[in-house]
Enzyme design. Structure first.
Site, short mmCIF file in Angstrom:
data_model
loop_
_atom_site.label_atom_id
_atom_site.label_comp_id
_atom_site.label_asym_id
_atom_site.label_seq_id
_atom_site.Cartn_x
_atom_site.Cartn_y
_atom_site.Cartn_z
N VAL A 21 67.53 -29.78 7.59
CA VAL A 21 66.74 -29.32 8.73
C VAL A 21 66.89 -27.80 8.76
O VAL A 21 67.89 -27.25 8.31
CB VAL A 21 67.19 -29.95 10.06
CG1 VAL A 21 66.82 -31.43 10.11
CG2 VAL A 21 68.67 -29.76 10.31
N SER A 22 65.88 -27.13 9.31
CA SER A 22 65.87 -25.67 9.28
C SER A 22 66.80 -25.03 10.29
O SER A 22 67.27 -23.92 10.09
CB SER A 22 64.45 -25.16 9.52
OG SER A 22 63.62 -25.61 8.49
N SER A 23 67.07 -25.73 11.40
CA SER A 23 67.93 -25.12 12.42
C SER A 23 68.89 -26.15 12.99
O SER A 23 68.68 -27.35 12.88
CB SER A 23 67.08 -24.52 13.54
OG SER A 23 66.40 -25.55 14.23
#
Length: 195
Positions: A21-23
């Site tokens: 996931v990006s964050s």
């Protein structure tokens, strides 16, 4: 020498999952939901390159006969070159790779030209989409700056947490541990230390 051969022969393929996931705030549970896995590696980082701790740990961990499951190609990499390199490295090692969303599986000695074409096409589309998003973002920031309304990103940490971060760094606490403790990315840790 015989012992090594014997040990390698006893390895039974494991079902490995890779999730990205990006964050920190994003939910990663749905990516491989329902897929039975022996071990999962999860990164909370951008897919712009392969410098991700859990991706590297997964690449070191997998062995011949293992099967890697990834939700979609863009979870493994947003760069076409990196995507191809990682898939080629894994399959050369004897690891099968399945992308669930695209319904594509790659394996050693599997010379399915249609699958390779799909990998290249879908990877190129993903990279193109990322470039468009970044371009729109730059244009939006430029317009906001010209109108005097762009204030930059809000700080991730308040003043007390930023002070704690600097104190931890001064004590020699590894950056990855600082990021984990404060619930931020390593890039944010470096950003606060440069400021």
């Amino acid at each position: 020498m015989n012992t090594q051969r014997h040990t390698a022969a006893r390895h039974t393929g494991k079902r490995i999952g890779y999730v990205r996931v990006s964050s920190v705030g994003q939910n990663n549970t749905r990516q491989l939901d329902g897929v039975e896995l022996d071990k999962t590696f999860t990164d909370k980082a951008s897919g712009k390159d392969t410098h991700r701790p859990q991706l590297q740990a997964m690449l070191d961990y997998v062995r011949e006969g293992d099967h890697l499951f990834v939700h979609s190609m863009d979870r493994l990499s947003r760069s076409l070159r990196d995507l191809q390199d990682v898939v080629e490295a894994l399959t050369a090692k004897g690891v099968s790779v399945t992308f669930m969303k695209e319904h594509l599986t790659f394996a050693k000695d599997d010379s399915d030209p249609m699958s390779m074409l799909m990998l290249q096409l879908l990877g190129a589309i993903g990279q193109f989409e990322r470039s468009l998003i970044k371009e729109r973002q730059r244009e939006g920031i430029a317009i906001a700056k010209a109108q005097g309304v762009y204030k930059g990103r809000k700080p991730v940490l308040d003043a007390d947490a930023a002070r704690t971060l600097r104190e931890m760094a001064a004590r020699g606490v590894p950056k990855v541990d600082i990021a984990e403790t404060l619930g931020i990315s390593r890039a944010s840790v470096y950003g606060y230390l440069k400021a």
